[in-house]
Design an enzyme around this catalytic site. Sequence first.
Site, PDB file in Angstrom:
ATOM      1  N   CYS A 290     -36.707  25.021   4.009  1.00  0.00           N
ATOM      2  CA  CYS A 290     -37.482  25.612   2.914  1.00  0.00           C
ATOM      3  C   CYS A 290     -37.057  25.017   1.581  1.00  0.00           C
ATOM      4  O   CYS A 290     -37.855  24.925   0.660  1.00  0.00           O
ATOM      5  CB  CYS A 290     -37.313  27.119   2.914  1.00  0.00           C
ATOM      6  SG  CYS A 290     -35.612  27.629   3.027  1.00  0.00           S
TER       7      CYS A 290
ATOM      8  N   GLU B 138     -46.102  21.601   0.569  1.00  0.00           N
ATOM      9  CA  GLU B 138     -44.915  21.622   1.419  1.00  0.00           C
ATOM     10  C   GLU B 138     -45.263  20.936   2.741  1.00  0.00           C
ATOM     11  O   GLU B 138     -46.108  21.418   3.495  1.00  0.00           O
ATOM     12  CB  GLU B 138     -44.470  23.065   1.680  1.00  0.00           C
ATOM     13  CG  GLU B 138     -43.213  23.135   2.515  1.00  0.00           C
ATOM     14  CD  GLU B 138     -42.697  24.559   2.711  1.00  0.00           C
ATOM     15  OE1 GLU B 138     -43.462  25.420   3.171  1.00  0.00           O
ATOM     16  OE2 GLU B 138     -41.518  24.795   2.405  1.00  0.00           O
TER      17      GLU B 138
HETATM   18  P1  NAI Z   1     -45.354  31.423   9.619  1.00  0.00           P
HETATM   19  O1  NAI Z   1     -45.055  32.000   8.289  1.00  0.00           O
HETATM   20  O2  NAI Z   1     -46.726  31.636  10.165  1.00  0.00           O
HETATM   21  O3  NAI Z   1     -44.339  32.017  10.719  1.00  0.00           O
HETATM   22  C1  NAI Z   1     -43.073  32.573  10.432  1.00  0.00           C
HETATM   23  C2  NAI Z   1     -42.900  33.875  11.221  1.00  0.00           C
HETATM   24  O4  NAI Z   1     -43.907  34.807  10.819  1.00  0.00           O
HETATM   25  C3  NAI Z   1     -43.070  33.727  12.732  1.00  0.00           C
HETATM   26  O5  NAI Z   1     -42.161  34.602  13.384  1.00  0.00           O
HETATM   27  C4  NAI Z   1     -44.499  34.175  12.963  1.00  0.00           C
HETATM   28  O6  NAI Z   1     -44.733  34.653  14.261  1.00  0.00           O
HETATM   29  C5  NAI Z   1     -44.612  35.297  11.954  1.00  0.00           C
HETATM   30  N1  NAI Z   1     -45.981  35.616  11.555  1.00  0.00           N
HETATM   31  C6  NAI Z   1     -47.065  34.792  11.507  1.00  0.00           C
HETATM   32  N2  NAI Z   1     -48.168  35.462  11.115  1.00  0.00           N
HETATM   33  C7  NAI Z   1     -47.783  36.748  10.903  1.00  0.00           C
HETATM   34  C8  NAI Z   1     -48.478  37.928  10.496  1.00  0.00           C
HETATM   35  N3  NAI Z   1     -49.791  37.925  10.234  1.00  0.00           N
HETATM   36  N4  NAI Z   1     -47.772  39.078  10.365  1.00  0.00           N
HETATM   37  C9  NAI Z   1     -46.457  39.098  10.624  1.00  0.00           C
HETATM   38  N5  NAI Z   1     -45.748  38.017  11.037  1.00  0.00           N
HETATM   39  C10 NAI Z   1     -46.405  36.855  11.167  1.00  0.00           C
HETATM   40  O7  NAI Z   1     -45.028  29.877   9.582  1.00  0.00           O
HETATM   41  P2  NAI Z   1     -45.490  28.751  10.650  1.00  0.00           P
HETATM   42  O8  NAI Z   1     -46.934  28.964  10.991  1.00  0.00           O
HETATM   43  O9  NAI Z   1     -44.496  28.738  11.732  1.00  0.00           O
HETATM   44  O10 NAI Z   1     -45.327  27.419   9.788  1.00  0.00           O
HETATM   45  C11 NAI Z   1     -46.353  27.039   8.875  1.00  0.00           C
HETATM   46  C12 NAI Z   1     -45.751  26.410   7.629  1.00  0.00           C
HETATM   47  O11 NAI Z   1     -44.981  27.373   6.929  1.00  0.00           O
HETATM   48  C13 NAI Z   1     -44.791  25.273   7.884  1.00  0.00           C
HETATM   49  O12 NAI Z   1     -45.446  24.065   8.043  1.00  0.00           O
HETATM   50  C14 NAI Z   1     -43.950  25.296   6.637  1.00  0.00           C
HETATM   51  O13 NAI Z   1     -44.606  24.616   5.594  1.00  0.00           O
HETATM   52  C15 NAI Z   1     -43.877  26.768   6.292  1.00  0.00           C
HETATM   53  N6  NAI Z   1     -42.644  27.391   6.778  1.00  0.00           N
HETATM   54  C16 NAI Z   1     -41.659  27.683   5.878  1.00  0.00           C
HETATM   55  C17 NAI Z   1     -40.472  28.210   6.308  1.00  0.00           C
HETATM   56  C18 NAI Z   1     -39.387  28.526   5.373  1.00  0.00           C
HETATM   57  O14 NAI Z   1     -38.226  28.554   5.766  1.00  0.00           O
HETATM   58  N7  NAI Z   1     -39.675  28.817   4.131  1.00  0.00           N
HETATM   59  C19 NAI Z   1     -40.194  28.452   7.731  1.00  0.00           C
HETATM   60  C20 NAI Z   1     -41.319  28.172   8.592  1.00  0.00           C
HETATM   61  C21 NAI Z   1     -42.468  27.646   8.115  1.00  0.00           C
END
Ligand code: NAI
Length: 490
Positions: free
Chosen positions: A297, A394
């Site tokens: 991140c 990002e």
């Molecule tokens: P995401 O934010 O969708 O997933 C992270 C977590 O949230 C997972 O456990 C997922 O199952 C959960 N989640 C997803 N939709 C949800 C909802 N509606 N309600 C509650 N929980 C929910 O991230 P994703 O799809 O894995 O990655 C997409 C992009 O996000 C990546 O390409 C990156 O740019 C960013 N990202 C940033 C992170 C960070 O550390 N700041 C970590 C992961 C992804």
Amino acid sequence: MSATLSTGTPDVQITETDCFIDGKWVPASSGKTFATVNPATEEEITQIAEGDADDVDAAAKAARHAFENGEWPKMDARDRGRLMYKLADRIESEIDALARLETLDNGKPIGDSRNVDLPLAIDCIRYYAGYADKIHGSTIPIRGNHLCYTRREPIGVAGQIIPWNFPLLMTAWKWGPALAAGCTIVMKPAEQTPLTCLRLAQLAKEVGFPDGVINVIPGFGPTAGAACVKHPLIDKIAFTGEHRTAQIITRDSADTLKRLTFELGGKSPNVIFADADMDAAAQGAYVGLFLNQGQCCCAGSRVFVESSKHDEFLDKLQKLASKRKVGDPFAADTEQGPQVDKDQFDKIMSYIDKGKSEGANCVTGGNRVGDKGYFIEPTVFTDVNDEMSIATDEIFGPVLSVLTFDDKEDMIRRANNTFYGLAAAVWTRDISIAHDFAARVRAGTVWVNCYDVFDAAAPFGGFKMSGYGRELGEEGLKAYTESKTVTVAL
Ligand code: NAI
Ligand code: MG
């Protein structure tokens, strides 16, 4: 770049694949399962229980019961801390096996799992174990003949939703402060990487955490995750992931007005002045972006170099990037493994294409490595301007953009010209410039002549769309407490 893509069969035992509710391992109530995949081979590792709203409901009830009626909140704080120390010791005693499990599920190099993620996770749990008996309020001299004091009480049941980039470390960041504060937990690990979080739940059970204190529901975001967010028995959501998901969570939590802490993404500026130690700056830019396959991140994805040193800096950076060893994450000398899944791989490759079509110059990498597993070459773009999508979005992969600057004021304006505000770094020998930049950049963490220095005691989190609240340190702990004011007439 050298690539070894034959992944040997690692010695990994997988024992936990179900939901962990009220101290017991149970299949999803629907009976459904989903595959977790090895990103180095694209092969299924195993099937995992696919929890949904019914399982979250059972977990929330167990966590609520443990919080309201169980031994956990009544336990002496120092004994809560002792259990946490035991958990940290137990993790340490299995450090090699846990590192292999993490590498299998996530794809990160075994050296990173073993020497970065695991030690940081253990350190975090120990740091917060020491806090358990040091959480206290204050006495306040109000008007009149009164005794007024505050109590810091646990917030209740904490819903915790984590991503896939640091599965075990994010589990520790979430459990540490929640447990120290006396909260109980419903955790939803990322669907890509559930294995180490589930294993930690078993270790917690074995060292004696009471039933219901920690519950883990593997599953998908819109089902299991959203059910946590909406559940009336859950008091708080701590989320790490994408800002768009945080926006959905904010809306979904409106009816129950949950307390929210968010740790989201970034497009962090890493600024290199001409007077900097160029070897150190190049090394810092390299680590700051390529660590963890670029899936951080706080990745320093916008590198601003003072124009007069651009060529010298680029030469050093390219030498590092082109030597980076990409391949089998179980090989001891591998520095970069695969991206976590096909979605991430496709997203990153599309940004590499956009960078080329928008006119940036791809000077290193830019291609897939091999034809199996989600491996991407360490990639460096030059001639990047502020409007190109590789400079604004990002990417979350091994893609570094080099920009140049001549004027400090203009550079600070450009560094802040993003809706994110997670991290920033500056490289210079001039302390006035360093502190001026540190004060004026809109970011939650600023590194001076270093990058990615993390410690459980130092708060971490974002300005602007990079989040709400802070994790780690005392601030991270307070985010799991409510303050209560008690006034006594004397
Ligand atoms: P995401 O934010 O969708 O997933 C992270 C977590 O949230 C997972 O456990 C997922 O199952 C959960 N989640 C997803 N939709 C949800 C909802 N509606 N309600 C509650 N929980 C929910 O991230 P994703 O799809 O894995 O990655 C997409 C992009 O996000 C990546 O390409 C990156 O740019 C960013 N990202 C940033 C992170 C960070 O550390 N700041 C970590 C992961 C992804
Ligand atoms: Mg998503």
